[in-house]
Write an enzyme that holds these catalytic residues in place. Structure first.
Site, PDB file in Angstrom:
ATOM      1  CD  GLU A 154      85.467  61.373  42.383  1.00 21.04           C
ATOM      2  OE1 GLU A 154      84.280  61.403  42.761  1.00 21.04           O
ATOM      3  OE2 GLU A 154      85.923  60.506  41.608  1.00 21.04           O
ATOM      4  NE  ARG A 204      89.883  52.187  44.909  1.00 26.69           N
ATOM      5  CZ  ARG A 204      89.442  52.743  43.776  1.00 26.69           C
ATOM      6  NH1 ARG A 204      88.209  52.501  43.364  1.00 26.69           N
ATOM      7  NH2 ARG A 204      90.223  53.506  43.046  1.00 26.69           N
ATOM      8  NE  ARG A 256      88.194  58.781  48.137  1.00 26.54           N
ATOM      9  CZ  ARG A 256      88.202  58.309  46.899  1.00 26.54           C
ATOM     10  NH1 ARG A 256      88.488  59.118  45.885  1.00 26.54           N
ATOM     11  NH2 ARG A 256      87.922  57.039  46.652  1.00 26.54           N
ATOM     12  CB  SER A 288      81.957  64.007  41.183  1.00 30.18           C
ATOM     13  OG  SER A 288      81.027  63.076  41.688  1.00 30.18           O
ATOM     14  NE  ARG A 311      79.800  54.753  46.162  1.00 27.96           N
ATOM     15  CZ  ARG A 311      80.157  55.914  45.638  1.00 27.96           C
ATOM     16  NH1 ARG A 311      81.378  56.073  45.161  1.00 27.96           N
ATOM     17  NH2 ARG A 311      79.303  56.921  45.579  1.00 27.96           N
TER      18      ARG A 311
END
Length: 419
Positions: A345, A273, A385, A348, A258
């Site tokens: 988070e 991140r 993460r 999800s 990403r």
């Protein structure tokens, strides 16, 4: 793409979905107009082709002056058919553009609003209390020889890192634990490609508003995936799936990429991140009427993993304005991160209803033998993460980290990570 039948029957529901997302409801009216134009163009072209066929039969029976007159009419009609078909082609293209501009219609229960308008559905577990000065995951990981940000930046730039020693072991243990959980639940384990064609990236809805997050290899016209949801969605592209034995469930183990565009200054410390990470993603194809049930199933599997890792977490119902284009509803599981004093988070799960499958032409036959569009869902079962939460929540005063019992079998029985 959204279902045009739903659009025609209840356009106000689609407008309401747009408003809930903070999107332009006038796009719905543009789509309605494009749909009407296409239907009119198709009807006009069909009528002219039928006339052309009838006239052709008359030409075959005629002779002399009558034949000459009919041939002249046929020539003129052929030009009109050609113009009508060009209009139909243009109308098809306009409809597709208008349809792709409208994101999925949210489920009725999805909260309205933006990123901060989520609804907390439940809290599970109690955040740990420490009687010593705690460290964050970067300090802990560095002391354990598990994480090297400096050399990651030296080799690749900001937001890259090396997982070393027990750090690499920890990630492999997490992913293997997730893979074992998925396969025990009937998911087919896959290692998918991480480079995909534009039509697959577009079909899953990742080239819309968030296209600046995606890495593109222009010379090869391929995209690096940010989740194995993308290749798994493309796995059955253009196929008719057999659901006789139930939904098709896959788990994809892949490296993900990403660009993190627009995140300058956010979470620059450590590995919360980053540009590259590993993930075990669940993906399901099922009949649309099974989608809600399957969504709850994916969430339960994510919660089971978090429970085995002894992490306090909460489940939130993500607001419409924070959904991707494909999702109709999304649940996030956010774990407590002691260094931030907040929930962040970790995982999800999204119900994409028929949105992706319609774009990718993925169908199934119902009990009557009619081809219908399938539903697709996805959910993360482990990712890099998670190491952040494990290190920070299970740290001890001497800088060591206790390995949660559920993870120990995948760490070779190791109970404590020591500096």
């Amino acid at each position: 793409m959204i279902d045009l039948k739903t659009l025609r029957e209840d356009p106000e529901a689609v407008r309401a979905s747009q408003r809930a997302r903070g999107e332009d409801p006038s796009l719905v009216d543009a789509l309605l107009a494009a749909d009407e134009r296409r239907r009119s163009a198709v009807a006009g072209a069909d009528e002219l082709r039928a006339e052309q066929k009838r006239l052709g039969k008359e030409v075959g029976k005629a002779s002399g002056e009558q034949r000459d007159r009919l041939l002249a009419e046929a020539k003129e009609l052929a030009n009109r058919v050609k113009e009508a078909e060009a209009e139909q082609t243009a109308a098809d293209a306009e409809l597709e553009r208008a349809q792709r501009a409208v994101p999925n219609v949210i489920e009725p229960e999805t909260p309205h609003g933006g990123e901060q308008d989520y609804v907390v559905l439940k809290h599970v577990g109690t955040p740990p209390e420490f009687d010593f000065d705690t460290a964050d995951h970067l300090e802990l990981g560095t002391a354990l020889g598990a994480l090297d940000m400096e050399r990651g930046a030296k080799v690749s730039g900001a937001r890259f890192y090396f997982l070393t020693g027990v750090g690499a072991q920890l990630e492999l243990a997490l992913l293997n634990m997730a893979a074992a959980s998925a396969t025990a639940a009937g998911f087919t384990l896959t290692v998918p490609p991480v480079l995909v064609r534009p039509e697959v990236m577009e079909g899953t809805g990742f080239l819309g508003a968030h296209s600046d997050e995606v890495y593109r290899l222009e010379q090869d016209d391929l995209y690096l995936v940010g989740t194995s949801e993308v290749p798994l969605a493309g796995y059955h592209q253009g196929e008719i799936i057999d659901f006789t034995d139930g939904p098709r469930r896959y788990a994809g183990w892949s490296t993900c990429f990403r660009r993190e565009a627009g995140s300058y200054g956010k979470d620059t410390r450590g590995i919360i991140r980053v540009h590259q990470f590993n993930k075990l993603e669940m993906f399901t194809y099922c009949p649309p009427e099974r989608a809600r049930q399957e969504h709850e199933r994916l969430l339960a599997m994510e919660e089971d993993m978090l429970g085995k890792l002894e992490l306090a977490y909460r489940v939130i119902d993500t607001a419409a304005g924070d959904l991707g284009d494909s999702a109709a509803r999304k649940f996030d599981c956010e774990a407590w991160i002691p260094s931030q004093g907040d929930y962040r988070e970790l995982t999800s799960t999204s119900n994409c209803t028929t949105f992706q499958a319609r774009r990718l032409n993925i169908r199934y036959r119902d009990e009557e033998g009619t081809n219908r569009i399938a539903a697709t869902l996805n959910g993360t079962l482990a990712t890099t993460r998670w190491i952040v939460a494990i290190l920070e929540n299970h740290q001890r005063a001497d800088g060591s980290v206790r390995v949660p019992e559920g993870l120990r079998p995948f760490m070779g029985g190791v109970e404590v990570l020591t500096p």
